[in-house]
Scaffold this active site. Sequence first.
Site, PDB file in Angstrom:
ATOM      1  N   LYS A 115     -15.560  17.037   8.665  1.00 11.18           N
ATOM      2  CA  LYS A 115     -16.566  16.953   9.726  1.00 11.18           C
ATOM      3  C   LYS A 115     -16.883  18.366  10.192  1.00 11.18           C
ATOM      4  O   LYS A 115     -16.102  18.987  10.883  1.00 11.18           O
ATOM      5  CB  LYS A 115     -16.050  16.090  10.876  1.00 11.18           C
ATOM      6  CG  LYS A 115     -15.922  14.638  10.435  1.00 11.18           C
ATOM      7  CD  LYS A 115     -14.862  13.880  11.171  1.00 11.18           C
ATOM      8  CE  LYS A 115     -14.555  12.591  10.429  1.00 11.18           C
ATOM      9  NZ  LYS A 115     -13.198  12.489   9.945  1.00 11.18           N
ATOM     10  N   GLU A 133      -5.727  -3.731  -1.802  1.00  9.03           N
ATOM     11  CA  GLU A 133      -6.212  -4.924  -1.110  1.00  9.03           C
ATOM     12  C   GLU A 133      -7.229  -5.716  -1.915  1.00  9.03           C
ATOM     13  O   GLU A 133      -7.650  -6.792  -1.498  1.00  9.03           O
ATOM     14  CB  GLU A 133      -6.842  -4.510   0.235  1.00  9.03           C
ATOM     15  CG  GLU A 133      -5.845  -4.029   1.272  1.00  9.03           C
ATOM     16  CD  GLU A 133      -5.488  -2.542   1.169  1.00  9.03           C
ATOM     17  OE1 GLU A 133      -5.755  -1.937   0.115  1.00  9.03           O
ATOM     18  OE2 GLU A 133      -4.959  -1.996   2.142  1.00  9.03           O
ATOM     19  N   TRP A 162     -21.218  15.586   7.906  1.00 12.39           N
ATOM     20  CA  TRP A 162     -20.103  15.300   7.004  1.00 12.39           C
ATOM     21  C   TRP A 162     -20.259  16.038   5.680  1.00 12.39           C
ATOM     22  O   TRP A 162     -21.340  16.061   5.106  1.00 12.39           O
ATOM     23  CB  TRP A 162     -20.049  13.804   6.702  1.00 12.39           C
ATOM     24  CG  TRP A 162     -19.520  12.988   7.837  1.00 12.39           C
ATOM     25  CD1 TRP A 162     -19.044  13.435   9.031  1.00 12.39           C
ATOM     26  CD2 TRP A 162     -19.442  11.561   7.884  1.00 12.39           C
ATOM     27  NE1 TRP A 162     -18.660  12.376   9.809  1.00 12.39           N
ATOM     28  CE2 TRP A 162     -18.895  11.205   9.136  1.00 12.39           C
ATOM     29  CE3 TRP A 162     -19.766  10.539   6.983  1.00 12.39           C
ATOM     30  CZ2 TRP A 162     -18.667   9.890   9.516  1.00 12.39           C
ATOM     31  CZ3 TRP A 162     -19.542   9.233   7.354  1.00 12.39           C
ATOM     32  CH2 TRP A 162     -18.998   8.905   8.605  1.00 12.39           C
ATOM     33  N   THR A 206       0.856  -1.187   0.000  1.00 12.71           N
ATOM     34  CA  THR A 206       0.000   0.000   0.000  1.00 12.71           C
ATOM     35  C   THR A 206       0.896   1.243   0.000  1.00 12.71           C
ATOM     36  O   THR A 206       2.092   1.140   0.282  1.00 12.71           O
ATOM     37  CB  THR A 206      -0.887   0.022   1.251  1.00 12.71           C
ATOM     38  OG1 THR A 206      -0.019   0.023   2.399  1.00 12.71           O
ATOM     39  CG2 THR A 206      -1.804  -1.182   1.325  1.00 12.71           C
TER      40      THR A 206
HETATM   41  P1  AMP Z   1      -4.823   2.346  -3.478  1.00 14.92           P
HETATM   42  O1  AMP Z   1      -4.793   1.171  -2.596  1.00 14.92           O
HETATM   43  O2  AMP Z   1      -3.611   3.215  -3.365  1.00 14.92           O
HETATM   44  O3  AMP Z   1      -5.103   1.969  -4.898  1.00 14.92           O
HETATM   45  O4  AMP Z   1      -6.011   3.276  -3.027  1.00 14.92           O
HETATM   46  C1  AMP Z   1      -7.309   2.778  -2.896  1.00 14.92           C
HETATM   47  C2  AMP Z   1      -8.226   3.899  -2.556  1.00 14.92           C
HETATM   48  O5  AMP Z   1      -8.411   4.776  -3.670  1.00 14.92           O
HETATM   49  C3  AMP Z   1      -9.632   3.458  -2.201  1.00 14.92           C
HETATM   50  O6  AMP Z   1      -9.719   2.972  -0.894  1.00 14.92           O
HETATM   51  C4  AMP Z   1     -10.404   4.742  -2.420  1.00 14.92           C
HETATM   52  O7  AMP Z   1     -10.280   5.619  -1.325  1.00 14.92           O
HETATM   53  C5  AMP Z   1      -9.693   5.356  -3.597  1.00 14.92           C
HETATM   54  N1  AMP Z   1     -10.445   5.072  -4.836  1.00 14.92           N
HETATM   55  C6  AMP Z   1     -10.245   4.106  -5.716  1.00 14.92           C
HETATM   56  N2  AMP Z   1     -11.107   4.206  -6.745  1.00 14.92           N
HETATM   57  C7  AMP Z   1     -11.890   5.288  -6.489  1.00 14.92           C
HETATM   58  C8  AMP Z   1     -12.975   5.933  -7.166  1.00 14.92           C
HETATM   59  N3  AMP Z   1     -13.416   5.513  -8.335  1.00 14.92           N
HETATM   60  N4  AMP Z   1     -13.524   7.007  -6.582  1.00 14.92           N
HETATM   61  C9  AMP Z   1     -13.087   7.474  -5.395  1.00 14.92           C
HETATM   62  N5  AMP Z   1     -12.063   6.926  -4.718  1.00 14.92           N
HETATM   63  C10 AMP Z   1     -11.466   5.841  -5.261  1.00 14.92           C
END
Ligand code: AMP
Length: 546
Positions: A440, A333, A445, A188
């Site tokens: 917040k 994940e 929210w 991550t």
């Molecule tokens: P990562 O593990 O770095 O790919 O980040 C994943 C995170 O990206 C998710 O938990 C979301 O918060 C954000 N994310 C992924 N796709 C979207 C989407 N289409 N719209 C908004 N947030 C997204």
Amino acid sequence: MIQPSLMMDRPLLISGILEHGAAQHATQEIVSRETHGPMVRQTYAQTAGRVAQLAHALRGLGVEQGQAVASIAWNNHRHLEAYFAVSGSGMVMHTCNPRLHPEQLIYILNHAEDRVVLFDSTFAPLVQAIAPKCPQVKAWVCLADQAHMPELAGVPGLHAYETLIAGQPEHFEWPEFDEKAGAVLCYTSGTTGNPKGVLYSHRTIVLNAVVSCMPDVLGLSTRESILPVVPMFHINAWCIPYSAMMSGARLVLPGPKLDGASLYDIMESEKVTVSAGVPTIWMGLLQHMEQGGLKFSTMRRTCVGGSAMPLALITKFNQFYGVDVRHGWGMTETTAIATLTNLSAEDWTRPDEERYALAARQGKTVPGIQIKVVDENGATLPRDGVSQGELMVRGQWIVERYYKSDKSALVDGWFPTGDIATIEPNGLMTIRDRTKDVIKSGGEWISSIDLENAAIAHPAVASAAVIGIKHPKWDERPLLLVVRKPAQSLEKQEILDFLAGKVAKWWVPEDVVFIESLPVGGTGKVQKNELRRQYGGVFTSGNAPG
Ligand code: AMP
């Protein structure tokens, strides 16, 4: 009692995808941009031969099954070969995000115990800096031929990829093993604490790749030319390297050139029909096309995710450029795509604007995935499109625990995503915010995503981000950061008035700051942590943070 089946038990392995692609789509083409510029073309059959050569070479370097081989690389043909050679031979392909802080990179290379690191010459200075701190790495292999090797004094076990694989046999006896074996490792981004590793199995990747070929997902076939802009160093490039090989689609790999002009050129010259990437990529592309009055001649579909794709952009791509935008959600994940715009038969009969609005949500689960939203006590909330809570996910390619952790990451069998979402009765999910980004204000929210989407609909706005700033009365209030389009004048009051007509009154940002560009991380997401660091503070008398 359940009857055991009487079917063959053949493991789902990544090498199976390679063998299928090489045999059934032998003459299909992979086009790849070299880090130093020129395009390389090779068939799937030739690729499979080179994959075998790399597998022999890695074995020659003493890497054993179960051990990890890292990559710090762009989307290119050698990275693709590594995807198949490493996992196919039972080693673990550890894809590294080059934009991680060097200390984090050192941490993950050591945590994964990588034996070999494959890197593009772009990252030679980075390799030089981190190599002394990664003593377990036996070999550093530059993805280049001898003529394009960078100067790298003091890096032990340095090889040029082409020299390393030259003369190796073009056939490899791919071993058979349990489909649940680790195939790929991706960490991550680690915005808080150390990055955490997600170890995907062969089974999770093969299953996701099958699903991603489906017509309403990526819709891959031998008639498509797919350009994954989404990086191969992050969540398996949404499994496109595998699904392209599986479906026989033509694969176009853009190398390091990801600016709007370069992407447009390669899409046109290579007759790309499908693409995939994060919204910032499409913003850059759109800006280039608008400035030059350009149109696409072959592009007809794109999958967008990683952060929210604003409705204004979805509409523009559909209406002016004839590109069907599919908007998805996933995270490290979840192996790759977990939800995606998936219109029902009835949705397809709706007016265009309504369909675009549906695509501005993050979509419905693809087969194999289930989602729910829960309140702070873990109780499931109704699918009414209004009740918002933490998004929980489970399925055949969702993490169970992080690499080397002895603790499950699940809560009652579900993975808590840290995203706040709503789900409509028909299963359509909308990400309202990240738990850490939601503002917040006065006990309620405010969705930073909704505010950003509203701001970007203004014709003078190139990109926008919203962060929560501490406020003595309201706890937090939104601060809007705006990047204007070139040669556009836009003042604070004008954008605030524009927003006042679009969002609830108390959502209207407390203040606006105009900036040159937004900080974007290696995976193309706006780095809100960085914005909070720069612009965070406290709203004092109702305006600018003091
Ligand atoms: P990562 O593990 O770095 O790919 O980040 C994943 C995170 O990206 C998710 O938990 C979301 O918060 C954000 N994310 C992924 N796709 C979207 C989407 N289409 N719209 C908004 N947030 C997204």
